[in-house]
Scaffold this active site. Structure first.
Site, mmCIF file in Angstrom:
data_model
loop_
_atom_site.group_PDB
_atom_site.id
_atom_site.type_symbol
_atom_site.label_atom_id
_atom_site.label_comp_id
_atom_site.label_asym_id
_atom_site.label_seq_id
_atom_site.Cartn_x
_atom_site.Cartn_y
_atom_site.Cartn_z
ATOM 1 N N HIS A 51 20.206 82.318 2.368
ATOM 2 C CA HIS A 51 20.022 80.866 2.301
ATOM 3 C C HIS A 51 20.648 80.154 3.490
ATOM 4 O O HIS A 51 20.069 79.215 4.036
ATOM 5 C CB HIS A 51 20.627 80.361 0.994
ATOM 6 C CG HIS A 51 20.033 79.087 0.505
ATOM 7 N ND1 HIS A 51 20.081 78.723 -0.816
ATOM 8 C CD2 HIS A 51 19.372 78.087 1.127
ATOM 9 C CE1 HIS A 51 19.479 77.542 -0.977
ATOM 10 N NE2 HIS A 51 19.053 77.154 0.193
ATOM 11 N N ARG A 96 11.115 65.177 2.484
ATOM 12 C CA ARG A 96 11.889 64.887 1.271
ATOM 13 C C ARG A 96 11.282 63.722 0.489
ATOM 14 O O ARG A 96 11.970 62.895 -0.098
ATOM 15 C CB ARG A 96 13.356 64.621 1.615
ATOM 16 C CG ARG A 96 13.967 65.740 2.440
ATOM 17 C CD ARG A 96 15.449 65.587 2.649
ATOM 18 N NE ARG A 96 15.948 66.648 3.504
ATOM 19 C CZ ARG A 96 16.203 67.906 3.129
ATOM 20 N NH1 ARG A 96 15.993 68.235 1.876
ATOM 21 N NH2 ARG A 96 16.648 68.800 3.983
ATOM 22 N N GLY A 97 9.956 63.661 0.535
ATOM 23 C CA GLY A 97 9.213 62.644 -0.198
ATOM 24 C C GLY A 97 8.831 61.438 0.628
ATOM 25 O O GLY A 97 7.938 60.669 0.241
ATOM 26 N N PHE A 98 9.453 61.275 1.783
ATOM 27 C CA PHE A 98 9.179 60.088 2.597
ATOM 28 C C PHE A 98 7.718 60.016 3.021
ATOM 29 O O PHE A 98 7.099 58.945 3.002
ATOM 30 C CB PHE A 98 10.081 60.082 3.832
ATOM 31 C CG PHE A 98 9.856 58.902 4.732
ATOM 32 C CD1 PHE A 98 10.465 57.689 4.470
ATOM 33 C CD2 PHE A 98 9.027 59.000 5.844
ATOM 34 C CE1 PHE A 98 10.253 56.590 5.294
ATOM 35 C CE2 PHE A 98 8.808 57.914 6.669
ATOM 36 C CZ PHE A 98 9.418 56.704 6.393
ATOM 37 N N SER A 151 10.675 71.171 2.760
ATOM 38 C CA SER A 151 10.601 69.705 2.891
ATOM 39 C C SER A 151 9.496 69.279 3.855
ATOM 40 O O SER A 151 9.715 68.446 4.738
ATOM 41 C CB SER A 151 11.951 69.129 3.340
ATOM 42 O OG SER A 151 12.948 69.359 2.381
ATOM 43 N N TYR A 176 20.069 76.639 -6.760
ATOM 44 C CA TYR A 176 19.392 75.508 -7.388
ATOM 45 C C TYR A 176 19.743 75.453 -8.872
ATOM 46 O O TYR A 176 19.160 76.140 -9.695
ATOM 47 C CB TYR A 176 17.880 75.606 -7.203
ATOM 48 C CG TYR A 176 17.419 75.647 -5.770
ATOM 49 C CD1 TYR A 176 18.234 75.184 -4.730
ATOM 50 C CD2 TYR A 176 16.165 76.146 -5.431
ATOM 51 C CE1 TYR A 176 17.801 75.232 -3.415
ATOM 52 C CE2 TYR A 176 15.725 76.178 -4.115
ATOM 53 C CZ TYR A 176 16.555 75.734 -3.113
ATOM 54 O OH TYR A 176 16.118 75.776 -1.812
#
Length: 324
Positions: free
Chosen positions: A125, A208-210, A204, A58
């Protein structure tokens, strides 16, 4: 906040964590307000959040450095998780490295950037197909013996890989994308985790914000926001996927909650071995998310949410889950 235990070794965490990726990478506005990000991290601790998630990828490295600065005087109050194994090549492309040499080198870099002498939960990861998982886990086991990490986990691993890793050294947690937006772990991974007493850490968890209800067009995203290229957010797929949000909104209206809180409450109801890590860089969103810990959905509401159809479109443009 209620606490749960991840894995057979007894890693206790608050059941809602904080994903820190978006403070530094991949999303619109990442890295634009470090002060607010640090306020969000400190407020999370005050609200009972203990599990903080980052990764060397990141930034790269920027998010670990940010988290290290934020936790400089509060390190002992948190469970710190980071990840290794995704590497950026000289040409800018991404690859995998699960070699024991990279495990040992990566942990030293993460310890330095995080300003700590130990990592509580260290994930691979992504699995490196060129390196047997037994070799990678062997190196992780040595780090546990040395006290540099306390537990290890895997991210986006198959059931077979999880079993092979667990046979070398018990896995504490597996990260997978899991939400009303992505139900994939239910089919094969989650049964194996429960058989082996391994925790699930959904990343998520708000799609992812949806699932916050705030996204209606990819035009809301900056040019460098990877969601501009995510099939589920593009064209007819996004229009079709709004039906998912309508179902979540209906439950939210019934109980006087937000869509994000309903989505998190549904996920928490899937078991006491699940600790989602919704990401945010704003205090207001953090407080909204953490309030889901107290939200209880009725059997009818849970049933209605569980019955929602899968979204249109793949998770990633190339079907390769390189973020998260």
């Amino acid at each position: 906040m209620k606490h749960i235990t991840l894995g057979s070794a007894g890693l206790e965490v608050g059941r809602i964590g904080l994903g820190c990726m978006g403070m530094s990478a991949f999303y619109s506005g990442a890295g634009s307000d470090e002060a607010e990000s640090i306020r969000t991290i400190h407020r999370a601790i005050d609200l009972g959040v203990t599990l903080f998630d980052t990764a060397e990828m990141y930034g790269p490295h920027l998010n670990e450095e940010l988290l290290g600065r934020a936790l400089a005087v509060r390190r002992d109050e948190v469970v710190l998780a980071t990840k290794f194994g995704l590497v950026r090549r000289p040409d800018g492309s991404r690859g995998y490295d699960g070699s024991p040499a990279n495990v040992r080198a990566s942990v030293e870099g993460s310890l330095r950037r995080l300003g700590t002498d130990r990592i509580d939960l260290y994930y691979q990861h992504r699995i490196d197909p060129a390196v047997p998982i037994e070799e990678t886990v062997g190196a992780l086991s040595e780090l546990i013996t040395a006290g540099k990490i306390h537990h290890y986990g895997l991210s986006e691993a198959s059931p077979e890989t999880i079993r092979r890793a667990h046979a070398v050294h018990p896995v504490t947690a597996v990260q997978m994308e899991y939400s009303l937006w992505t139900r994939d772990p239910e089919h094969a991974v989650l049964p194996v985790l429960r058989e082996l007493t391994i925790g699930l850490v959904p990343y998520s968890p708000l799609g992812r914000g949806f699932l916050t209800g705030a996204i209606r067009s990819i035009d809301q995203f900056d040019e460098d926001d990877f969601r501009r290229h995510s099939p589920r957010f593009i064209g007819d797929n996004l229009a079709a996927n709004l039906r998912i949000l309508e179902e979540v909104d209906a439950v939210a209206d019934e109980i006087g909650a937000t869509p994000a809180q309903v989505a998190l409450a549904w996920l928490l109801a899937q078991g006491d071995d699940i600790a989602p890590i919704p990401g945010t860089k704003r205090v207001s969103r953090l407080e909204e998310n953490v309030a889901a810990d107290a939200l209880v959905l009725s059997p009818e509401q849970l049933g209605a949410l569980t019955a929602i159809e899968a979204p249109k479109g793949n998770r990633y443009a190339d079907m390769s889950p390189l973020n998260g």
